[in-house]
Design an enzyme around this catalytic site. Structure first.
Site, PDB file in Angstrom:
ATOM      1  N   LYS A 269      -3.332  -1.827  15.830  1.00  0.00           N
ATOM      2  CA  LYS A 269      -2.704  -0.814  17.008  1.00  0.00           C
ATOM      3  C   LYS A 269      -4.076  -1.050  17.615  1.00  0.00           C
ATOM      4  O   LYS A 269      -5.503  -0.534  17.196  1.00  0.00           O
ATOM      5  CB  LYS A 269      -2.577   0.660  16.011  1.00  0.00           C
ATOM      6  CG  LYS A 269      -1.842   0.282  15.783  1.00  0.00           C
ATOM      7  CD  LYS A 269      -0.934   2.031  15.621  1.00  0.00           C
ATOM      8  CE  LYS A 269       0.475   2.021  14.953  1.00  0.00           C
ATOM      9  NZ  LYS A 269       0.037   2.585  13.568  1.00  0.00           N
TER      10      LYS A 269
ATOM     11  N   GLU B 284       0.803  -1.300  -0.370  1.00  0.00           N
ATOM     12  CA  GLU B 284       0.254   0.225   0.045  1.00  0.00           C
ATOM     13  C   GLU B 284       1.116   1.234  -0.164  1.00  0.00           C
ATOM     14  O   GLU B 284       2.049   1.285   0.267  1.00  0.00           O
ATOM     15  CB  GLU B 284      -1.433   0.141   1.070  1.00  0.00           C
ATOM     16  CG  GLU B 284      -0.167   0.327   2.890  1.00  0.00           C
ATOM     17  CD  GLU B 284      -1.279   0.615   3.624  1.00  0.00           C
ATOM     18  OE1 GLU B 284      -1.535   2.111   3.674  1.00  0.00           O
ATOM     19  OE2 GLU B 284      -1.108  -0.074   4.597  1.00  0.00           O
TER      20      GLU B 284
HETATM   21  N1  PSU Z   1      -2.848   1.342  10.690  1.00  0.00           N
HETATM   22  C1  PSU Z   1      -1.643   1.373  11.416  1.00  0.00           C
HETATM   23  N2  PSU Z   1      -0.724   2.080  10.043  1.00  0.00           N
HETATM   24  C2  PSU Z   1      -1.367   2.806   8.623  1.00  0.00           C
HETATM   25  C3  PSU Z   1      -2.733   2.755   8.607  1.00  0.00           C
HETATM   26  C4  PSU Z   1      -3.774   2.488   9.417  1.00  0.00           C
HETATM   27  O1  PSU Z   1      -0.621   1.102  11.827  1.00  0.00           O
HETATM   28  O2  PSU Z   1      -0.212   3.509   8.188  1.00  0.00           O
HETATM   29  C5  PSU Z   1      -3.548   3.467   7.438  1.00  0.00           C
HETATM   30  C6  PSU Z   1      -4.125   1.579   6.427  1.00  0.00           C
HETATM   31  O3  PSU Z   1      -3.425   2.490   5.318  1.00  0.00           O
HETATM   32  C7  PSU Z   1      -5.389   1.834   6.572  1.00  0.00           C
HETATM   33  C8  PSU Z   1      -5.896   2.723   7.439  1.00  0.00           C
HETATM   34  O4  PSU Z   1      -5.917   1.279   5.766  1.00  0.00           O
HETATM   35  O5  PSU Z   1      -4.461   3.952   7.576  1.00  0.00           O
HETATM   36  C9  PSU Z   1      -6.715   3.637   7.970  1.00  0.00           C
HETATM   37  O6  PSU Z   1      -7.217   4.568   8.069  1.00  0.00           O
HETATM   38  P1  PSU Z   1      -8.790   4.365   8.700  1.00  0.00           P
HETATM   39  O7  PSU Z   1      -9.376   4.138   9.720  1.00  0.00           O
HETATM   40  O8  PSU Z   1      -9.333   6.208   8.179  1.00  0.00           O
HETATM   41  O9  PSU Z   1      -9.733   3.420   7.883  1.00  0.00           O
END
Ligand code: PSU
Ligand code: MN
Length: 303
Positions: A157, A23
């Site tokens: 996390k 990604e």
């Molecule tokens: N969690 C992490 N590092 C990240 C992300 C999530 O520990 O970089 C990023 C990933 O790209 C994930 C996105 O798909 O954040 C999720 O964002 P949201 O909670 O807004 O869907």
């Protein structure tokens, strides 16, 4: 054009050789420059060393690129104003021909379109703490429910509500497989205290589960939880302290929606003075190894 697949990636796919998707939100929103670019390139190298072709995914001038060049990755790491693009943002970013960093959800969408089965990342989005009130549940989980890609991560996390995240995945039929453990990994820390139903001890076993899911037509993703190597893990108590503080600060500032995750990541990184960044890099390296192995085994089964 909707999707541009790198010729090397396309050739590997045509010849049933292993490909691993990566990604780009982790590059543009997850880590600072230049560590983001260094890490992205090092991850690609690890994937090659383990016999697979890397395909870093991002949106350039509205086109989904599957297999960015090193120059494109460098640009992604430096360029200001790249949007974080999840499923709901995709039509607008494409129609306006913008640059966009793909989250787990949109990386899965482009990987599936190109025919890439295995995708390696750090952590996925999930059910946020307090989601009972805020409804903040990452679109990553719905993508896992519907899109046919296997995602290798180091769990999620503890900024998230991990028990509720597992419940959600269960409801939507997403298998969660622990690699060499039956405990859900918690990103910076090896232990979450949450038991998984299935432990898989080899890439071969995982590939077999993928194949049966695909042959049965059970649409949707599979989540592989691969814990951070013990020597790079952080102290859970210290992490929880920083996470609680970051969440309190977020609520105070009224930050919500798509800004929540980047805010929490950045605040925790500050609070741990970069220690968390080292762990973050190491766990992605570890996932890259396992992802390349799974992709290789899956090709053998298909071939
Ligand atoms: N969690 C992490 N590092 C990240 C992300 C999530 O520990 O970089 C990023 C990933 O790209 C994930 C996105 O798909 O954040 C999720 O964002 P949201 O909670 O807004 O869907
Ligand atoms: Mn959200």
């Amino acid at each position: 054009m909707l999707v541009r697949v790198n010729p090397e990636v396309q050739k590997a796919l045509d010849e049933n050789r292993p490909v691993v998707a990566l990604e780009s939100t982790i590059i543009s929103h997850g880590m600072p420059y230049p560590q983001n670019v260094e890490t992205a390139l090092a991850v690609e190298k690890i994937i090659r060393e383990h016999g697979a072709v890397p395909a870093t995914i991002g949106i350039i001038d509205g086109v989904g690129v599957v297999g960015m060049t090193p120059e494109e990755i460098e640009e992604f790491g430096k360029r200001k104003g790249i949007l974080k693009v999840s499923r709901r943002d995709l039509p607008v970013v494409m129609s306006k021909k913008l640059w966009g960093a793909t989250t787990v959800a949109t990386t899965m969408i482009f990987a599936a379109k190109a025919g890439v089965e295995v995708f390696v990342t750090g952590g996925i989005g999930g059910v946020h703490r307090g989601a009972q009130q805020t409804f903040d549940i990452s679109a990553d989980l719905q993508e896992l429910a519907h899109t046919n890609v296997t995602v290798v991560c180091a769990g999620a996390k503890a900024i998230l509500d991990l028990p509720l995240t597992l419940e959600y995945l269960e409801t939507f039929g997403v298998p969660v497989l622990g690699y060499k453990t039956d405990e859900l990994a918690a990103f910076y820390t090896t232990h979450s205290g949450l038991k998984l139903d299935y432990q898989m001890d080899s890439a071969e076993e995982i590939a077999a589960a993928i194949q049966f899911k695909r042959e049965m037509g059970l649409d949707g993703g599979i989540l592989i939880s691969n814990p951070i190597p013990e020597e790079y893990a952080m102290d859970p108590e210290e992490m929880n302290y920083h996470i609680d503080k970051a969440i309190a600060e977020m609520e105070e500032k009224g930050i919500h929606g798509k800004d929540s995750t980047p805010f929490l990541l950045a605040t925790i990184k500050e609070a741990t003075k970069g220690k968390s960044l080292d762990s973050n890099i190491q766990l992605v390296f570890n996932n890259a190894k396992v992802g390349a192995m799974i992709a290789s085994e899956y090709c053998k089964l298909k071939g």
